[in-house]
Design a protein around this motif. Structure first.
Motif, short mmCIF file in Angstrom:
data_model
loop_
_atom_site.label_atom_id
_atom_site.label_comp_id
_atom_site.label_asym_id
_atom_site.label_seq_id
_atom_site.Cartn_x
_atom_site.Cartn_y
_atom_site.Cartn_z
N LYS A 1 0.79 -1.24 0.08
CA LYS A 1 -0.13 0.24 0.15
C LYS A 1 0.95 1.14 0.11
O LYS A 1 2.16 1.24 0.55
CB LYS A 1 -1.17 0.35 1.67
CG LYS A 1 -1.79 -0.13 1.35
CD LYS A 1 -2.99 -0.65 2.08
CE LYS A 1 -3.66 -1.95 2.88
NZ LYS A 1 -4.74 -1.72 3.87
N ASN A 2 0.31 1.96 -0.37
CA ASN A 2 0.56 3.39 -0.86
C ASN A 2 2.39 3.49 -0.99
O ASN A 2 3.07 3.93 -0.26
CB ASN A 2 0.31 3.95 0.73
CG ASN A 2 -0.70 4.36 0.92
OD1 ASN A 2 -1.47 4.78 -0.10
ND2 ASN A 2 -1.06 4.32 1.74
N ILE A 3 2.42 3.01 -1.96
CA ILE A 3 4.20 2.64 -2.05
C ILE A 3 4.65 3.76 -3.37
O ILE A 3 3.81 4.51 -4.56
CB ILE A 3 4.92 1.14 -2.60
CG1 ILE A 3 4.22 1.29 -3.93
CG2 ILE A 3 5.20 1.02 -1.26
CD1 ILE A 3 4.96 -0.32 -4.36
N LYS A 4 6.07 4.40 -3.30
CA LYS A 4 5.64 5.65 -4.58
C LYS A 4 6.38 4.71 -5.60
O LYS A 4 6.89 3.40 -5.87
CB LYS A 4 7.51 6.56 -4.18
CG LYS A 4 7.71 7.11 -3.01
CD LYS A 4 8.29 8.09 -3.33
CE LYS A 4 7.94 9.79 -3.73
NZ LYS A 4 9.39 10.29 -3.96
N TYR A 5 6.29 5.56 -6.48
CA TYR A 5 6.10 5.22 -8.44
C TYR A 5 5.67 3.88 -8.88
O TYR A 5 6.14 2.08 -8.77
CB TYR A 5 7.52 5.22 -8.70
CG TYR A 5 8.63 6.15 -8.63
CD1 TYR A 5 7.80 7.20 -9.07
CD2 TYR A 5 8.95 6.56 -7.38
CE1 TYR A 5 8.39 9.09 -9.06
CE2 TYR A 5 9.75 7.63 -7.19
CZ TYR A 5 8.95 9.03 -7.63
OH TYR A 5 9.80 10.44 -7.72
N PRO A 6 3.78 3.31 -8.36
CA PRO A 6 3.85 1.69 -8.17
C PRO A 6 4.30 1.22 -9.30
O PRO A 6 4.13 0.27 -10.08
CB PRO A 6 2.58 1.82 -8.04
CG PRO A 6 1.88 3.84 -8.04
CD PRO A 6 3.51 4.06 -7.62
N GLN A 7 4.29 1.40 -10.25
CA GLN A 7 3.63 1.18 -11.85
C GLN A 7 5.13 0.92 -12.51
O GLN A 7 5.49 -0.42 -13.32
CB GLN A 7 3.41 2.70 -13.20
CG GLN A 7 2.15 2.50 -12.86
CD GLN A 7 1.30 3.33 -14.17
OE1 GLN A 7 1.57 4.30 -13.74
NE2 GLN A 7 -0.01 2.92 -14.49
N ASP A 8 6.09 1.40 -12.04
CA ASP A 8 7.16 1.06 -12.03
C ASP A 8 8.04 0.18 -11.50
O ASP A 8 8.85 -0.32 -11.93
CB ASP A 8 8.77 2.90 -12.19
CG ASP A 8 8.52 3.79 -12.49
OD1 ASP A 8 7.83 3.54 -13.87
OD2 ASP A 8 9.06 4.76 -12.38
N PHE A 9 7.54 0.04 -10.26
CA PHE A 9 8.25 -0.64 -9.54
C PHE A 9 7.81 -2.56 -9.76
O PHE A 9 7.43 -3.57 -10.06
CB PHE A 9 7.53 -1.13 -8.30
CG PHE A 9 7.43 -2.24 -7.04
CD1 PHE A 9 9.05 -2.52 -6.53
CD2 PHE A 9 6.60 -3.12 -6.33
CE1 PHE A 9 8.52 -3.87 -6.36
CE2 PHE A 9 6.52 -4.47 -6.29
CZ PHE A 9 8.09 -4.89 -5.65
N LYS A 10 5.58 -2.11 -10.39
CA LYS A 10 5.07 -3.36 -10.82
C LYS A 10 6.02 -4.06 -12.04
O LYS A 10 6.15 -5.42 -12.11
CB LYS A 10 3.72 -2.89 -11.02
CG LYS A 10 2.85 -3.38 -12.36
CD LYS A 10 2.18 -3.23 -12.52
CE LYS A 10 1.60 -4.79 -13.84
NZ LYS A 10 -0.10 -4.42 -14.38
N GLU A 11 6.95 -3.43 -13.26
CA GLU A 11 7.15 -3.44 -14.06
C GLU A 11 8.64 -4.29 -13.34
O GLU A 11 9.08 -4.99 -14.31
CB GLU A 11 7.78 -2.31 -14.79
CG GLU A 11 6.57 -2.12 -15.59
CD GLU A 11 5.35 -2.81 -16.90
OE1 GLU A 11 6.63 -3.71 -17.33
OE2 GLU A 11 4.20 -3.55 -16.37
N LEU A 12 9.44 -3.38 -12.83
CA LEU A 12 10.66 -4.42 -11.71
C LEU A 12 10.37 -5.55 -11.61
O LEU A 12 11.05 -6.27 -11.82
CB LEU A 12 10.79 -3.56 -11.30
CG LEU A 12 12.36 -3.64 -9.95
CD1 LEU A 12 13.57 -3.99 -11.32
CD2 LEU A 12 12.68 -2.90 -8.85
N LEU A 13 8.71 -5.57 -10.89
CA LEU A 13 8.71 -7.11 -10.42
C LEU A 13 8.05 -7.68 -11.26
O LEU A 13 8.84 -9.16 -11.31
CB LEU A 13 7.76 -6.45 -9.03
CG LEU A 13 6.87 -7.89 -8.92
CD1 LEU A 13 8.26 -8.43 -7.18
CD2 LEU A 13 5.95 -7.77 -7.85
N HIS A 14 7.59 -7.70 -12.07
CA HIS A 14 7.32 -8.83 -13.36
C HIS A 14 8.51 -9.01 -14.41
O HIS A 14 8.74 -10.26 -14.33
CB HIS A 14 6.57 -7.47 -14.96
CG HIS A 14 6.49 -8.53 -15.74
ND1 HIS A 14 5.82 -9.66 -15.35
CD2 HIS A 14 7.22 -8.20 -16.70
CE1 HIS A 14 5.64 -10.39 -16.74
NE2 HIS A 14 6.38 -9.50 -17.48
#
Length: 140
Positions: A86-99
């Motif tokens: 919850k409430n993390i900075k740059y969620p879409q960037d993190f999603k791509e990194l995690l993917h």
């Protein structure tokens, strides 16, 4: 789990009004996603990345105003089937990194099940589709 050192690719905290005023911490290593919650009593969870099945993001109006968002990770892990960051900075960037790291882990373990077992994926229970326990397959 102190989240200190260089073993993590990414670290963040749950934020309040865009500021990291929380005792909920998140971290990502090459092969695991970590969640640590608490101050006096701390609960630590981790998910092996090869078990991740789905990643989604959500940003409410308030989250967008404060530059944060929520990333939801669904996994085949029995003790932690879902982690909500919850409430993390740059969620879409993190999603791509995690993917990217999830796909790398699955390739290292050769867990691309569509390519690995062909048409047999329909006979697998979807909750254990990571093939870490082949006994399920043999007993069907």
């Amino acid at each position: 789990m102190g989240f200190k050192g260089d073993m993590y690719i990414w670290k963040d905290r749950k934020r309040f009004m865009g500021m990291p005023l929380s005792f909920t911490r998140y971290a990502l290593s090459d092969d695991r996603l970590f969640l640590s919650v608490g101050f006096f009593s701390v609960n630590d969870e981790e998910i092996l990345l090869y078990r991740v099945r789905d990643i989604s993001t959500k940003r409410t109006l308030w989250q967008r105003l404060f530059g944060v968002g929520t990333v939801t990770v669904a996994s085949s892990d029995k003790s932690t089937p879902q982690v909500i960051l919850k409430n993390i900075k740059y969620p879409q960037d993190f999603k791509e990194l995690l993917h990217k790291h999830v796909e790398d882990c699955k390739m290292k373990r050769r867990l691309r099940y569509g390519e690995l077992i062909g048409g047999m994926t329909n006979s697998l229970d979807d909750s254990d589709a990571d093939l870490d326990d082949l006994d399920d397959l043999l007993n069907e």
